[in-house]
Design an enzyme around this catalytic site. Structure first.
Site, PDB file in Angstrom:
ATOM      1  N   VAL A 125       0.910  -1.147   0.000  1.00 22.75           N
ATOM      2  CA  VAL A 125       0.000   0.000   0.000  1.00 22.75           C
ATOM      3  C   VAL A 125       0.951   1.198   0.000  1.00 22.75           C
ATOM      4  O   VAL A 125       1.495   1.573   1.040  1.00 22.75           O
ATOM      5  CB  VAL A 125      -0.943  -0.004   1.220  1.00 22.75           C
ATOM      6  CG1 VAL A 125      -1.811   1.245   1.236  1.00 22.75           C
ATOM      7  CG2 VAL A 125      -1.807  -1.266   1.221  1.00 22.75           C
ATOM      8  N   PRO A 126       1.203   1.764  -1.179  1.00 20.08           N
ATOM      9  CA  PRO A 126       2.366   2.640  -1.396  1.00 20.08           C
ATOM     10  C   PRO A 126       2.269   4.052  -0.828  1.00 20.08           C
ATOM     11  O   PRO A 126       2.259   5.049  -1.551  1.00 20.08           O
ATOM     12  CB  PRO A 126       2.495   2.658  -2.913  1.00 20.08           C
ATOM     13  CG  PRO A 126       1.087   2.492  -3.401  1.00 20.08           C
ATOM     14  CD  PRO A 126       0.434   1.568  -2.413  1.00 20.08           C
ATOM     15  N   CYS A 127       2.282   4.152   0.490  1.00 14.81           N
ATOM     16  CA  CYS A 127       2.249   5.459   1.145  1.00 14.81           C
ATOM     17  C   CYS A 127       3.523   6.261   0.855  1.00 14.81           C
ATOM     18  O   CYS A 127       3.517   7.483   0.978  1.00 14.81           O
ATOM     19  CB  CYS A 127       2.027   5.308   2.644  1.00 14.81           C
ATOM     20  SG  CYS A 127       3.174   4.205   3.463  1.00 14.81           S
ATOM     21  N   HIS A 128       4.588   5.588   0.425  1.00  9.10           N
ATOM     22  CA  HIS A 128       5.831   6.286   0.092  1.00  9.10           C
ATOM     23  C   HIS A 128       5.687   7.153  -1.156  1.00  9.10           C
ATOM     24  O   HIS A 128       6.517   8.017  -1.396  1.00  9.10           O
ATOM     25  CB  HIS A 128       6.984   5.285  -0.087  1.00  9.10           C
ATOM     26  CG  HIS A 128       6.787   4.326  -1.218  1.00  9.10           C
ATOM     27  ND1 HIS A 128       6.027   3.172  -1.073  1.00  9.10           N
ATOM     28  CD2 HIS A 128       7.223   4.346  -2.491  1.00  9.10           C
ATOM     29  CE1 HIS A 128       6.025   2.527  -2.225  1.00  9.10           C
ATOM     30  NE2 HIS A 128       6.735   3.210  -3.101  1.00  9.10           N
TER      31      HIS A 128
END
Length: 158
Positions: A125-128
């Site tokens: 879950v690409p919060c970056h």
């Protein structure tokens, strides 16, 4: 019942937690959201094994999308933010303001930022991929240095 494994990577050890329903969390060693109780160490659990394989492929630049069952626990708002995060394409980044817009609540930038920071499933879950409005890298629970490395990996087109 929860299960976990630890994947050694160039970014340091990555703890992966799952249940029979799906992936519960992926954390770097410095994450403050790592639960106190991870469950049983079981690297051969099908969800953990698939997650470790896919993370290794991602970190080597050969995987751009994940296909894992997700079972993160959060509020309705957090879940909505995490769902929108999953729609940010590999190699792209958006601002917190844009994330709030996509969630459907443009005035909730701070709440969106908080939900983003509480995302338990790093990388998948690409919060970056969420950065400051001015293009600066803002906080990342896994460390800003790791955030930079993840964004560089994705921008290299590998």
């Amino acid at each position: 019942m929860n299960y976990y494994t630890i994947l050694e990577s160039d970014l340091g050890p990555i703890t992966i937690q799952a249940s029979d329903e799906g992936l519960l969390g992926i954390w770097f060693e410095q994450h403050t959201t790592l639960p106190n109780e991870l469950g049983h160490y079981l690297p051969e659990h099908p969800v953990l094994s698939a997650a470790a394989t896919q993370l290794t492929e991602y970190l080597s630049g050969t995987r751009h999308q994940f296909s894992l069952p997700l079972a993160a626990k959060g509020t309705e708002f957090q879940s909505k933010v995490w769902e929108v995060l999953c729609s940010i394409p590999y190699g792209e980044s958006i601002s917190y303001q844009e994330l709030a817009n996509r969630v459907g609540n443009p005035k909730a930038v701070r709440a969106v930022g908080t939900a983003n920071g509480r995302n338990p499933i790093s990388i998948v879950v690409p919060c970056h991929r969420v950065i400051g409005k001015d293009g600066k890298l803002t906080g990342y629970a896994g460390g800003v240095d790791r955030k930079l490395k993840l964004l560089e990996l994705e921008s290299s087109g590998s």
